[in-house]
Structure formats: structure tokens, C-alpha cells
Design an enzyme around this catalytic site. Structure first.
Site, PDB file in Angstrom:
ATOM      1  N   GLU A 107      -6.106 -10.835  -1.537  1.00  0.00           N
ATOM      2  CA  GLU A 107      -7.060 -10.538  -0.134  1.00  0.00           C
ATOM      3  C   GLU A 107      -8.594 -10.755  -0.716  1.00  0.00           C
ATOM      4  O   GLU A 107      -9.150  -9.782  -0.320  1.00  0.00           O
ATOM      5  CB  GLU A 107      -6.579  -9.135   0.514  1.00  0.00           C
ATOM      6  N   HIS A 114     -10.727  -6.325  -2.724  1.00  0.00           N
ATOM      7  CA  HIS A 114     -11.616  -6.468  -1.732  1.00  0.00           C
ATOM      8  C   HIS A 114     -13.025  -5.836  -2.566  1.00  0.00           C
ATOM      9  O   HIS A 114     -12.835  -4.607  -2.737  1.00  0.00           O
ATOM     10  CB  HIS A 114     -11.301  -5.601  -0.490  1.00  0.00           C
ATOM     11  N   GLU A 163       0.758  -1.206   0.027  1.00  0.00           N
ATOM     12  CA  GLU A 163      -0.006  -0.092   0.092  1.00  0.00           C
ATOM     13  C   GLU A 163       0.988   1.410  -0.013  1.00  0.00           C
ATOM     14  O   GLU A 163       0.702   2.211   0.817  1.00  0.00           O
ATOM     15  CB  GLU A 163      -1.120  -0.078   1.106  1.00  0.00           C
TER      16      GLU A 163
END
Length: 425
Positions: free
Chosen positions: A336, A307, A228
Site C-alpha cells: 500500500e 505508508h 492488521e
């Protein structure tokens, strides 16, 4: 793999979130649980955010990377039926395509959750036990027990492992960013001292990466080296973290080079982020990776947290992002994956039981996504779910406590319509 902070919510939403995060802080004080900066990809790309989060993309859990503790199993789950043996094995169904994995906590490695993992996945990642605060909470003091439990479980059951994550702006202990006198490096204004702080921070990072990679290089095949680092709303599109404020992009180069030196040529090194399907964020990440590769920084692939929710993003956007990074000769991994029942800024609750029509919508969307991934299997090497069943998901308490069901198995560890959609091909 991976992750929230919307300044425009009304007071009730703020209050709900405050209560959630207060509970999370109390919970985290006793064990290493989900934490961090992330939210699901439930924001439309045009949604503006505050607090240093992208103006064009949703935060992660890295979430997910994760923003709140996972839900405790419901009372019904305590008496759950056995894992169904007659349904297809998920990982086996994808043996000709890519690996299938799940994020886990050490306490899931025994009992019903462990049986579900053994039957359906061939790849694991630590949800929190391998983040920096769990690895080296105090300088020079490493804690390995929780991470080792996951490694041992994977080895005992013939599963591969990925590491999450060596460098992140969240869940990193504060000692990294303190100067020799104990002051905050980021507050230093003297140029010579700032340069000294930069060197000290990069030295600490090199030592941390070298120690961790050296310990697990024989057991872990793919590594989230940095997580990130892109934030379109910040200057230069780089997240204005302490890492970036003190070292510029030097921390990225240092981490990748240290990981390669310690781990050798066989481990695969990834840069991981959320909302990589958003064109603005995707293109900034692409530019950064391309520049790093031109400098000889050893990046092997891109981790796409993924996500998502019932409406956003379009499957085509996900595939387009995988295609773009593939042109650089890089591997892709979906790191994820989960699918919220709620779109961004919807603070409603479907109630104790998820309505059948919502489960069907989720199944159709999962089916569409996996059909697209199978059709372009050359673009990726694995899909990692952020959890294995709905009784343990960061989304149950983020952004508010409510019923969530983002995975392929329900709270009783039984296959949902989404499971059938993913395996019925």
C-alpha cells in the site's frame, strides 16, 4: 498491503477530523469507498496513540487500508492532457525486479485513469471492492459486481491481481459478530455460550473465506488473508478486535487454512500490516508468524503496507523488516505504498500547488527507497502503490482536507519528479 486516532490532538484538529469522518460516513452510505482504521505511516515510532492504536507505530489507511474517501478530481484534472507516451513504462522498467501495481476503485477502470493503469502497472488490488463489507454485506448475500469489474479489467489487460482483504477488524459487517439471538457476541459472559459463539464465528468465517476464494482462485494470485492483527498497545500485542476477543488467534488459523483448502497450493497467502518497519511491532508480528508456521498454518508471505512520509521511516528500517521475514522462507510484498507530504501531527497545508522543493524531496526519497529495493530484489515479489495518481488518494481528506501528492503521477496524470527518480536508473 493494509489504514489516525490520536487522543492528544487539540480541539481544532478534532473538529476537522470529525467533519472529515462525517463526510466519509455520508459518502460511504451510497457506495463502497475507502473506510476503516488506518492512517499513513506518518507517526514516529515513539508516538503514543489512543483508541486501540499502536503506541509505537502509525495506524494504516488499509488504509488504506483507508480512513476517508478519496479526493475527487480537481477541475484542472477534467481537462487533463493525455498520458505521456514518451516516458518509460513503470512496470516495464521493473520487469527484471518485481511487479508494480496500484489500488483501484471500479470507476477508475475507464477514461484517463484506466489508460494510465494500462500503460504503467501489471498488478492490481481493489481499494475497497473486495473488503468483507463489500463482499457479504448480509449473511448469505454476496455482492460480486464491483469486484468482478476489477477482475475482468485485469484479465483483459494481462494484469495480475492481489486480494485485499478476507479478514479485517474494520469494514466487516456486524452480522459476523452477532449470536443466534442477535446479541453482541463480545458481551457474552457465560463460558459455555462464549464457546458456542466462538464456534459460530469461526464457522461463518470459514464459509465466507471458502466462498470468496473459490470464486476468484483462478484469477487472483496473492491474497491478504488477515489484515492488521498486531497492536503493540493492546494485551499480548494482538489487536483487541472482536475477532480476537471472541476467538483468540483462532480466527487467523481458520482463515489461512480455509483459504488454502479452497484455493489449493498455487495461490499465495499473506498476513498484511502497517508499520512493519517499527522494531516493536515487527518483532511481535514475527513471533506470531513463526508460531503459526510451527503449527502448520499455511502462510506464504508478509504484506508491508508502507505508508510513509518525507521523513519517516528510514529506508534501512524497511529493508531490515523484509530481511527478517525472508529468514523464515517467506515472500514479502509492499502492498500500500504512498508518501505523504506531511509528518505526523502536522495539520498544515502546502497550498493549491505543491512547491517544487517538496516535490524534489519526495523524488529523492522515492529514489532512495526503490534503489534499495532493486538492490535487494530477492526479498520481495512486488510493490503495490495505494493509488495511481494524486487526484485519487485517501490522504487528501485524512487527517484533514488539504493538498496531498503521495504518488508518482500528479492530479493531471502527468509524471512527477518522483516518477523520474524511480525509473531513471
Amino acid at each position: 498491503m493494509t489504514v489516525t486516532k490520536n487522543g492528544r490532538r487539540k480541539l481544532p484538529a478534532r473538529l476537522a477530523r470529525s467533519l472529515v469522518f462525517a463526510a466519509a460516513i455520508l459518502w460511504l452510505s451510497g457506495c463502497s469507498g475507502p473506510g476503516g482504521n488506518a492512517a499513513p505511516a506518518t507517526l514516529p515510532p515513539e508516538q503514543q496513540e489512543s483508541g486501540g492504536v499502536s503506541a509505537t507505530a502509525a495506524p494504516s489507511p488499509a488504509a488504506a487500508s483507508t480512513a476517508a474517501p478519496a479526493a475527487t478530481a480537481s477541475p484542472e484534472a477534467a481537462a487533463e492532457p493525455a498520458v505521456q507516451a514518451e516516458v518509460p513504462r513503470l512496470a516495464a522498467a521493473y520487469a527484471d525486479y518485481f511487479r508494480i501495481g496500484a489500488a483501484v476503485e471500479p470507476d477508475q477502470l475507464e477514461g484517463p485513469a484506466a489508460e494510465l493503469l494500462k500503460r504503467h502497472v501489471n498488478w492490481l488490488v481493489a481499494e475497497n471492492a473486495m473488503k468483507p463489507d463489500a463482499m457479504e454485506p448480509a449473511e448469505g448475500s454476496f455482492t460480486w459486481e464491483r469486484a468482478d469489474r476489477i477482475v475482468d479489467f485485469a484479465k483483459e489487460n494481462g494484469m495480475e491481481l492481489r486480494f485485499h482483504t478476507l479478514v479485517w477488524h474494520s469494514q466487516t459487517p456486524d452480522w459476523f459478530f452477532r449470536d443466534e439471538a442477535g446479541g453482541a457476541m463480545v458481551d457474552e459472559t457465560d463460558p459455555s455460550r462464549r464457546e458456542a459463539n466462538k464456534k459460530l464465528l469461526l464457522k461463518r468465517l470459514d464459509s465466507f473465506v471458502t466462498t470468496v476464494v473459490s470464486r476468484y482462485k483462478q484469477d487472483i494470485t496473492s491474497w491478504d488473508v488477515v489484515n492488521e492483527v498486531i497492536e503493540p498497545g493492546d494485551p499480548d500485542g494482538m489487536r483487541a478486535s472482536n475477532w480476537y476477543k471472541i476467538t483468540g488467534t483462532g480466527f487467523i488459523e481458520t482463515a489461512f487454512r480455509a483459504a488454502r483448502k479452497a484455493g489449493g497450493p498455487d495461490i499465495k497467502l499473506y498476513i498484511n500490516d502497517y508499520n512493519t518497519e517499527d522494531p516493536v511491532k515487527r518483532d511481535i508480528l514475527y513471533g506470531l508468524v513463526k508460531d503459526m508456521l510451527e503449527k502448520g498454518v499455511p502462510i506464504d508471505g508478509v504484506g508491508h503496507q508502507t505508508h510513509i512520509n518525507l521523513e519517516y521511516p528510514a529506508t534501512e528500517r524497511i529493508i531490515e523488516s523484509l530481511e527478517l521475514f525472508h529468514t523464515l522462507g517467506l515472500d514479502n510484498q509492499i502492498t500500500e505504498l504512498d508518501m505523504s507530504l506531511y509528518v505526523y501531527n502536522d495539520l498544515s497545508d502546502v497550498g493549491p500547488e505543491v512547491p517544487g522543493d517538496i516535490l524534489q524531496r519526495q523524488a529523492e526519497r522515492y529514489g532512495e527507497l526503490f534503489a534499495a529495493l532493486r538492490a535487494r530484489k530477492e526479498l520481495l515479489s512486488g510493490v503495490m502503490f495505494w493509488g495511481i495518481a494524486d487526484d485519487h488518494t485517501w490522504l487528501s481528506t485524512f487527517p484533514v482536507a488539504r493538498t496531498e501528492a503521495p504518488l508518482l503521477f500528479d492530479r493531471q496524470h502527468q509524471p512527477k519528479p518522483a516518477f523520474q527518480a524511480v525509473t531513471g536508473f
